[in-house]
Motif scaffolding. Structure first.
Motif, PDB file in Angstrom:
ATOM      1  N   ARG A   1     -32.561   0.061  20.870  1.00  0.00           N
ATOM      2  CA  ARG A   1     -32.131  -1.284  21.287  1.00  0.00           C
ATOM      3  C   ARG A   1     -33.339  -2.240  21.296  1.00  0.00           C
ATOM      4  NH1 ARG A   1     -29.258  -2.845  27.091  1.00  0.00           N
ATOM      5  NH2 ARG A   1     -28.995  -5.070  26.665  1.00  0.00           N
ATOM      6  N   GLN A   2     -34.464  -1.775  21.864  1.00  0.00           N
ATOM      7  CA  GLN A   2     -35.669  -2.605  21.893  1.00  0.00           C
ATOM      8  C   GLN A   2     -36.152  -2.894  20.477  1.00  0.00           C
ATOM      9  OE1 GLN A   2     -40.366  -2.500  23.327  1.00  0.00           O
ATOM     10  NE2 GLN A   2     -38.953  -0.972  24.163  1.00  0.00           N
ATOM     11  N   LEU A   3     -36.064  -1.875  19.624  1.00  0.00           N
ATOM     12  CA  LEU A   3     -36.501  -2.051  18.246  1.00  0.00           C
ATOM     13  C   LEU A   3     -35.699  -3.148  17.555  1.00  0.00           C
ATOM     14  CD1 LEU A   3     -38.743  -0.436  16.817  1.00  0.00           C
ATOM     15  CD2 LEU A   3     -36.967   0.908  15.703  1.00  0.00           C
ATOM     16  N   LYS A   4     -34.392  -3.150  17.783  1.00  0.00           N
ATOM     17  CA  LYS A   4     -33.523  -4.160  17.175  1.00  0.00           C
ATOM     18  C   LYS A   4     -33.822  -5.550  17.733  1.00  0.00           C
ATOM     19  CE  LYS A   4     -28.668  -5.169  16.165  1.00  0.00           C
ATOM     20  NZ  LYS A   4     -27.256  -4.705  16.334  1.00  0.00           N
ATOM     21  N   GLN A   5     -34.044  -5.636  19.041  1.00  0.00           N
ATOM     22  CA  GLN A   5     -34.349  -6.921  19.664  1.00  0.00           C
ATOM     23  C   GLN A   5     -35.665  -7.487  19.130  1.00  0.00           C
ATOM     24  OE1 GLN A   5     -34.302  -5.792  23.822  1.00  0.00           O
ATOM     25  NE2 GLN A   5     -32.156  -6.361  24.098  1.00  0.00           N
ATOM     26  N   ARG A   6     -36.651  -6.619  18.978  1.00  0.00           N
ATOM     27  CA  ARG A   6     -37.943  -7.067  18.479  1.00  0.00           C
ATOM     28  C   ARG A   6     -37.854  -7.484  17.006  1.00  0.00           C
ATOM     29  NH1 ARG A   6     -42.560  -6.442  21.358  1.00  0.00           N
ATOM     30  NH2 ARG A   6     -42.374  -5.420  23.387  1.00  0.00           N
ATOM     31  N   THR A   7     -37.006  -6.808  16.248  1.00  0.00           N
ATOM     32  CA  THR A   7     -36.777  -7.191  14.850  1.00  0.00           C
ATOM     33  C   THR A   7     -36.228  -8.606  14.770  1.00  0.00           C
ATOM     34  OG1 THR A   7     -36.449  -4.943  14.043  1.00  0.00           O
ATOM     35  CG2 THR A   7     -35.392  -6.701  12.794  1.00  0.00           C
ATOM     36  N   GLN A   8     -35.229  -8.896  15.570  1.00  0.00           N
ATOM     37  CA  GLN A   8     -34.619 -10.229  15.576  1.00  0.00           C
ATOM     38  C   GLN A   8     -35.604 -11.289  16.057  1.00  0.00           C
ATOM     39  OE1 GLN A   8     -31.282  -9.298  18.113  1.00  0.00           O
ATOM     40  NE2 GLN A   8     -29.972  -8.672  16.402  1.00  0.00           N
ATOM     41  N   ALA A   9     -36.407 -10.939  17.081  1.00  0.00           N
ATOM     42  CA  ALA A   9     -37.397 -11.885  17.609  1.00  0.00           C
ATOM     43  C   ALA A   9     -38.475 -12.186  16.576  1.00  0.00           C
ATOM     44  CB  ALA A   9     -38.024 -11.326  18.883  1.00  0.00           C
ATOM     45  N   ALA A  10     -38.887 -11.152  15.813  1.00  0.00           N
ATOM     46  CA  ALA A  10     -39.913 -11.350  14.785  1.00  0.00           C
ATOM     47  C   ALA A  10     -39.423 -12.294  13.692  1.00  0.00           C
ATOM     48  CB  ALA A  10     -40.315 -10.000  14.180  1.00  0.00           C
ATOM     49  N   LEU A  11     -38.182 -12.103  13.259  1.00  0.00           N
ATOM     50  CA  LEU A  11     -37.620 -12.970  12.215  1.00  0.00           C
ATOM     51  C   LEU A  11     -37.499 -14.415  12.694  1.00  0.00           C
ATOM     52  CD1 LEU A  11     -34.847 -10.600  10.796  1.00  0.00           C
ATOM     53  CD2 LEU A  11     -36.937 -11.318   9.627  1.00  0.00           C
ATOM     54  N   LYS A  12     -37.064 -14.585  13.934  1.00  0.00           N
ATOM     55  CA  LYS A  12     -36.932 -15.940  14.487  1.00  0.00           C
ATOM     56  C   LYS A  12     -38.298 -16.612  14.584  1.00  0.00           C
ATOM     57  CE  LYS A  12     -35.170 -18.521  18.460  1.00  0.00           C
ATOM     58  NZ  LYS A  12     -34.598 -18.444  19.814  1.00  0.00           N
ATOM     59  N   TYR A  13     -39.290 -15.863  15.031  1.00  0.00           N
ATOM     60  CA  TYR A  13     -40.651 -16.412  15.159  1.00  0.00           C
ATOM     61  C   TYR A  13     -41.190 -16.822  13.796  1.00  0.00           C
ATOM     62  CZ  TYR A  13     -45.495 -16.793  16.742  1.00  0.00           C
ATOM     63  OH  TYR A  13     -46.756 -17.258  17.055  1.00  0.00           O
ATOM     64  N   ALA A  14     -40.954 -15.983  12.784  1.00  0.00           N
ATOM     65  CA  ALA A  14     -41.414 -16.296  11.427  1.00  0.00           C
ATOM     66  C   ALA A  14     -40.757 -17.565  10.902  1.00  0.00           C
ATOM     67  CB  ALA A  14     -41.133 -15.119  10.497  1.00  0.00           C
ATOM     68  N   GLU A  15     -39.458 -17.699  11.134  1.00  0.00           N
ATOM     69  CA  GLU A  15     -38.726 -18.888  10.683  1.00  0.00           C
ATOM     70  C   GLU A  15     -39.269 -20.158  11.328  1.00  0.00           C
ATOM     71  OE1 GLU A  15     -34.711 -18.030  11.682  1.00  0.00           O
ATOM     72  OE2 GLU A  15     -34.415 -16.604  10.032  1.00  0.00           O
ATOM     73  N   GLU A  16     -39.610 -20.076  12.600  1.00  0.00           N
ATOM     74  CA  GLU A  16     -40.025 -21.262  13.351  1.00  0.00           C
ATOM     75  C   GLU A  16     -41.494 -21.622  13.152  1.00  0.00           C
ATOM     76  OE1 GLU A  16     -38.991 -20.407  17.387  1.00  0.00           O
ATOM     77  OE2 GLU A  16     -36.831 -20.712  17.076  1.00  0.00           O
TER      78      GLU A  16
ATOM     79  N   HIS B   1     -49.043 -18.298   6.688  1.00  0.00           N
ATOM     80  CA  HIS B   1     -47.660 -18.381   6.235  1.00  0.00           C
ATOM     81  C   HIS B   1     -47.024 -17.008   6.073  1.00  0.00           C
ATOM     82  CE1 HIS B   1     -49.881 -18.128   2.289  1.00  0.00           C
ATOM     83  NE2 HIS B   1     -48.998 -17.148   2.135  1.00  0.00           N
ATOM     84  N   THR B   2     -45.727 -17.008   6.081  1.00  0.00           N
ATOM     85  CA  THR B   2     -44.941 -15.848   5.679  1.00  0.00           C
ATOM     86  C   THR B   2     -44.304 -16.205   4.345  1.00  0.00           C
ATOM     87  OG1 THR B   2     -44.477 -15.244   7.962  1.00  0.00           O
ATOM     88  CG2 THR B   2     -43.006 -14.357   6.300  1.00  0.00           C
ATOM     89  N   GLU B   3     -44.633 -15.425   3.338  1.00  0.00           N
ATOM     90  CA  GLU B   3     -44.184 -15.769   1.982  1.00  0.00           C
ATOM     91  C   GLU B   3     -42.660 -15.789   1.884  1.00  0.00           C
ATOM     92  OE1 GLU B   3     -44.273 -13.817  -2.503  1.00  0.00           O
ATOM     93  OE2 GLU B   3     -44.465 -12.600  -0.703  1.00  0.00           O
ATOM     94  N   ARG B   4     -42.020 -14.778   2.484  1.00  0.00           N
ATOM     95  CA  ARG B   4     -40.570 -14.684   2.400  1.00  0.00           C
ATOM     96  C   ARG B   4     -40.035 -14.151   3.724  1.00  0.00           C
ATOM     97  NH1 ARG B   4     -36.937 -10.466  -1.071  1.00  0.00           N
ATOM     98  NH2 ARG B   4     -37.904  -9.099   0.434  1.00  0.00           N
ATOM     99  N   ILE B   5     -38.960 -14.736   4.199  1.00  0.00           N
ATOM    100  CA  ILE B   5     -38.333 -14.275   5.434  1.00  0.00           C
ATOM    101  C   ILE B   5     -37.064 -13.521   5.063  1.00  0.00           C
ATOM    102  CG2 ILE B   5     -37.305 -14.961   7.636  1.00  0.00           C
ATOM    103  CD1 ILE B   5     -39.205 -17.430   7.514  1.00  0.00           C
ATOM    104  N   THR B   6     -37.012 -12.239   5.427  1.00  0.00           N
ATOM    105  CA  THR B   6     -35.920 -11.357   5.045  1.00  0.00           C
ATOM    106  C   THR B   6     -34.633 -11.736   5.768  1.00  0.00           C
ATOM    107  OG1 THR B   6     -37.533  -9.585   4.758  1.00  0.00           O
ATOM    108  CG2 THR B   6     -35.223  -8.935   4.908  1.00  0.00           C
TER     109      THR B   6
END
Length: 437
Positions: A365-380, A193-198
């Motif tokens: 730009r890649q860093l930002k894209q990967r940040t967004q992808a990580a958050l989406k993956y955690a949510e799902e 689990h991810t305890e909290r999603i930022t």
């Protein structure tokens, strides 16, 4: 449903302690939970939300029989999980396997008794005559420790799996390893689990840096958890030496957590002229640990060799929206490439770490894209409340006898029985079956 929950808890220093302290309060919203701990709990929230007992109270017949099922959390440390395994072998329940490889656990247990003949017998039971020969060569001083050299091939997990009513793992890789050892027990994979999603990763990063007194403008990267040689700390330092040689000295590398050989690591830092760039924190309390993680631009989560483990730290990183560099091995190979950046563990390891750090530090730009992808993956995939429901569903299926294996696992099991284990053939056949259906 009433669940007996056996796990290490703080003050036992273990990622599994932190994992359980986060999961238990959420699990109590789905079922009644009775905690059995090998130590007195520090976390009073656990005591407020559920009944708590010392582990030895499992010997109380009336208490034990009031439970619908017992889950035992087991990792690759005898000091943390030895008593828990003893009770699992007495009173069968669900084995939650945090590391598929338990060779370190077995070796630590055997070494305390100096009963190496039992070790050889257990290796033979788990891995046949080939395993026995390796164990005998090790004891004769001819080869290095099998739990390092043969970590994936000689897991020593068979006796643990065979005494369980059901098994929980945390990755598809681990699930297939367990099925290869024994495919008779109910098994499920529940992602850590991810305890909290930022909600706002950039804002959270700034607040963590401010809290810790770290620079707003420096590149900050970090490795987290118990810093053993498997975490590839020396290889990361070698890569950072090359980064600094390029003329980029405006960076911080955080080594957060207790270090196995802290003096050796500090010497290596000095030898590489990285004194001004590296912070070794030592053991930190969980909130400070998370703050250091939150302060990073991206993180490293390297492992070699692997024990088939998943990483709770990696899932914290995902929930914070952190791009992550991982070793392309075991469970870490399962993650999509847009979520983690993978490096090898061979001869090119240091060069690949260097190139990955260099690329992520330069490509905003890649860093930002990967940040967004990580958050989406955690949510799902990693939501703790969804996980709690999945746990209870599996417990109910095991208790009621309604659990059914996945169709794909059945297919792979049949193919293995026939000796048809080629990965490409298996994948092609499975795709054809899905198309025909």
């Amino acid at each position: 449903m009433k669940i007996g929950y056996c796990s290490p808890f703080n003050p036992i220093k273990s990622g599994i302690s932190d994992f359980s302290e986060e999961l238990v309060p959420v699990l109590t919203t789905e079922a009644e939970v009775v905690v059995f701990s090998p130590t007195v709990l520090e976390n009073k929230i656990i005591e407020e939300c559920c009944e708590v007992h010392p582990l030895k109270d499992l010997d109380n017949y009336e208490l034990r029989k009031s439970l619908d099922i017992i889950v035992y959390h087991v990792g690759n440390s005898f000091s943390c999980h030895g008593e828990i395994v003893d009770y699992m072998q007495k009173y069968s329940g669900i084995l939650e396997l945090h590391d598929v490889g338990l060779h370190h656990f077995v070796a630590e247990k055997i070494s305390k008794k100096q009963d190496w003949s039992s070790y050889v017998e257990l290796v033979e039971y788990s891995h046949g005559m080939k395993g026995r020969k390796i164990a005998e060569e090790f004891l004769a001083g001819k080869i290095s420790a099998p739990w390092d050299t043969y970590s994936s091939e000689m897991t020593m997990t068979r006796p643990f799996i065979e005494c369980a009513r059901g098994i929980i793992v945390h990755s598809e890789f681990a699930k297939q390893m367990v099925l290869g050892i024994c495919d008779k027990n109910p098994i499920t994979s529940i992602m850590l689990h991810t305890e909290r999603i930022t909600e706002d990763a950039e804002k959270f990063k700034r607040s963590c840096r401010e809290k810790l007194g770290l620079s707003k403008n420096e590149l900050i990267i970090g490795s987290f958890g118990f810093a053993t040689h498997q975490k590839r700390i020396i290889q990361i330092l070698d890569a950072l030496k090359k980064i600094k040689k390029d003329g980029n000295s405006s960076f911080r590398y955080l080594i957060v957590g207790e270090a196995q050989e802290e003096l050796k690591i500090k010497k290596k830092i000095q030898e590489r002229n990285l004194d001004d760039n590296v912070i070794v924190t030592g053991f930190t309390e969980l909130e400070e640990f998370k703050a250091y993680m939150g302060a990073c631009d991206f993180c490293l989560n390297l492992r070699y060799p692997t024990q088939g483990e998943s990483s709770a730290s990696l899932h914290r990183m995902l929930g914070m929206g952190k791009p992550i560099i991982v070793t392309d091995i075991g469970t870490f190979s399962d993650y999509p490439d847009e979520i983690v950046k993978k490096v090898s563990y061979g001869e090119q390891e240091v060069e690949e770490i260097y190139q990955a750090i260099r690329e992520l530090s330069r490509d905003k730009r890649q860093l930002k894209q990967r940040t967004q992808a990580a958050l989406k993956y955690a949510e799902e995939n990693c939501d703790i409340e969804k996980n709690a429901k999945t746990y209870v569903k599996f417990f109910e299926e095991v208790c009621n006898g309604t659990w059914l294996p996945d169709e794909e696992d059945v297919l792979i099991s049949h193919l293995c029985e026939l000796g048809l284990t080629d990965d490409d053939y298996t994948t092609e056949l499975w795709e054809q079956i899905h198309i025909s259906v």
